[in-house]
Write a protein that holds these residues in place. Structure first.
Motif, short mmCIF file in Angstrom:
data_model
loop_
_atom_site.label_atom_id
_atom_site.label_comp_id
_atom_site.label_asym_id
_atom_site.label_seq_id
_atom_site.Cartn_x
_atom_site.Cartn_y
_atom_site.Cartn_z
N TRP A 1 0.83 -1.20 0.00
CA TRP A 1 0.00 0.00 0.00
C TRP A 1 0.87 1.25 0.00
O TRP A 1 0.56 2.23 -0.69
CB TRP A 1 -0.91 0.00 1.22
N ILE A 2 1.96 1.23 0.74
CA ILE A 2 2.86 2.39 0.79
C ILE A 2 3.49 2.61 -0.58
O ILE A 2 3.56 3.74 -1.06
CB ILE A 2 3.92 2.19 1.89
N ILE A 3 3.92 1.53 -1.23
CA ILE A 3 4.50 1.66 -2.57
C ILE A 3 3.46 2.19 -3.54
O ILE A 3 3.74 3.08 -4.35
CB ILE A 3 5.07 0.30 -3.03
N LYS A 4 2.25 1.66 -3.45
CA LYS A 4 1.17 2.11 -4.34
C LYS A 4 0.85 3.58 -4.10
O LYS A 4 0.62 4.35 -5.03
CB LYS A 4 -0.07 1.26 -4.13
N LYS A 5 0.87 4.00 -2.84
CA LYS A 5 0.59 5.40 -2.52
C LYS A 5 1.66 6.32 -3.12
O LYS A 5 1.34 7.36 -3.68
CB LYS A 5 0.53 5.58 -1.01
N TYR A 6 2.92 5.92 -3.01
CA TYR A 6 3.99 6.73 -3.60
C TYR A 6 3.88 6.77 -5.12
O TYR A 6 4.12 7.81 -5.74
CB TYR A 6 5.38 6.22 -3.20
N ILE A 7 3.53 5.66 -5.72
CA ILE A 7 3.35 5.64 -7.18
C ILE A 7 2.22 6.58 -7.58
O ILE A 7 2.35 7.38 -8.51
CB ILE A 7 3.11 4.21 -7.69
N PHE A 8 1.09 6.51 -6.87
CA PHE A 8 -0.06 7.35 -7.21
C PHE A 8 0.22 8.82 -6.95
O PHE A 8 -0.33 9.68 -7.64
CB PHE A 8 -1.31 6.92 -6.44
N HIS A 9 1.02 9.13 -5.94
CA HIS A 9 1.21 10.53 -5.60
C HIS A 9 2.37 11.18 -6.36
O HIS A 9 2.28 12.36 -6.70
CB HIS A 9 1.42 10.68 -4.10
N TYR A 10 3.44 10.44 -6.62
CA TYR A 10 4.64 11.08 -7.16
C TYR A 10 5.03 10.65 -8.57
O TYR A 10 5.78 11.38 -9.24
CB TYR A 10 5.84 10.83 -6.24
N ALA A 11 4.61 9.51 -9.07
CA ALA A 11 5.13 9.01 -10.34
C ALA A 11 4.74 9.91 -11.51
O ALA A 11 5.59 10.25 -12.33
CB ALA A 11 4.65 7.58 -10.58
N HIS A 12 3.48 10.29 -11.61
CA HIS A 12 3.08 11.10 -12.75
C HIS A 12 3.60 12.53 -12.66
O HIS A 12 3.92 13.13 -13.67
CB HIS A 12 1.57 11.05 -12.96
N CYS A 13 3.73 13.06 -11.44
CA CYS A 13 4.33 14.39 -11.28
C CYS A 13 5.78 14.38 -11.74
O CYS A 13 6.21 15.26 -12.50
CB CYS A 13 4.28 14.84 -9.83
N THR A 14 6.52 13.40 -11.27
CA THR A 14 7.93 13.29 -11.64
C THR A 14 8.09 13.02 -13.13
O THR A 14 9.01 13.53 -13.76
CB THR A 14 8.60 12.16 -10.82
N ALA A 15 7.18 12.25 -13.70
CA ALA A 15 7.24 11.96 -15.13
C ALA A 15 7.08 13.25 -15.94
O ALA A 15 7.87 13.50 -16.86
CB ALA A 15 6.15 10.96 -15.51
N PHE A 16 6.10 14.06 -15.60
CA PHE A 16 5.92 15.30 -16.35
C PHE A 16 7.04 16.29 -16.09
O PHE A 16 7.40 17.06 -16.99
CB PHE A 16 4.55 15.91 -16.04
#
Length: 118
Positions: A47-62
Motif C-alpha cells: 500500500w505504501i509503494i502504491k501510494k507513492y506511485i499514485f502521488h509522485y510518479a506522474h508528477c515526476t514523469a511530467f
C-alpha cells in the motif's frame, strides 16, 4: 530519435519552450490534485509503494519530460542525458498508468464479489 520528435512538434507548430511550460503546469496540477489508490492491499508495504506511485510518479514523469523539452529548447540539440530524462518520464508515466489500471480492476472485482454475496 530527435528527428521524429522535431517532425511531430514542428507539425503542431509549438516551440519546445511551450511544451516545457505545459509539462510543468501539468506536473503542478497533478501534485496538487492527489490521486489515491482505491483498493488497499492486505500487505501494508504494498500500500505504501502504491501510494507513492499514485502521488509522485506522474508528477515526476511530467517534470522529467518538461526538463527534457527545456534542454532541447535551450541547447537546440540533444545528448544522451536529454533522452535519458525523456525515457525516465515515459517509464514513470507507464508505471503510473499500469498501477492505476490494476487498482481499478481490483476494485471492480471486489465490487462484483460483494454484489454476489448479497
Amino acid at each position: 530519435m530527435k528527428i521524429i520528435l522535431d517532425i511531430v512538434l514542428a507539425f503542431l507548430g509549438i516551440s519546445y519552450l511551450y511544451w516545457t511550460i505545459l509539462a510543468v503546469i501539468v506536473a503542478l496540477i497533478f501534485y496538487i490534485v492527489n490521486v489515491s489508490p482505491l483498493a488497499i492491499p492486505k500487505n501494508p508495504n504494498k500500500w505504501i509503494i502504491k501510494k507513492y506511485i499514485f502521488h509522485y510518479a506522474h508528477c515526476t514523469a511530467f517534470l522529467a519530460i518538461g526538463w527534457m523539452f527545456y534542454k532541447l529548447w535551450k541547447n537546440n540539440s540533444s545528448n544522451w542525458f536529454t533522452w535519458f530524462l525523456g525515457s525516465i518520464g515515459i517509464i514513470l508515466f507507464g508505471v503510473f498508468i499500469v498501477t492505476l489500471i490494476l487498482d481499478r480492476i481490483h476494485i471492480k472485482k471486489l465490487k462484483e464479489s460483494n454484489s454476489q454475496k448479497n
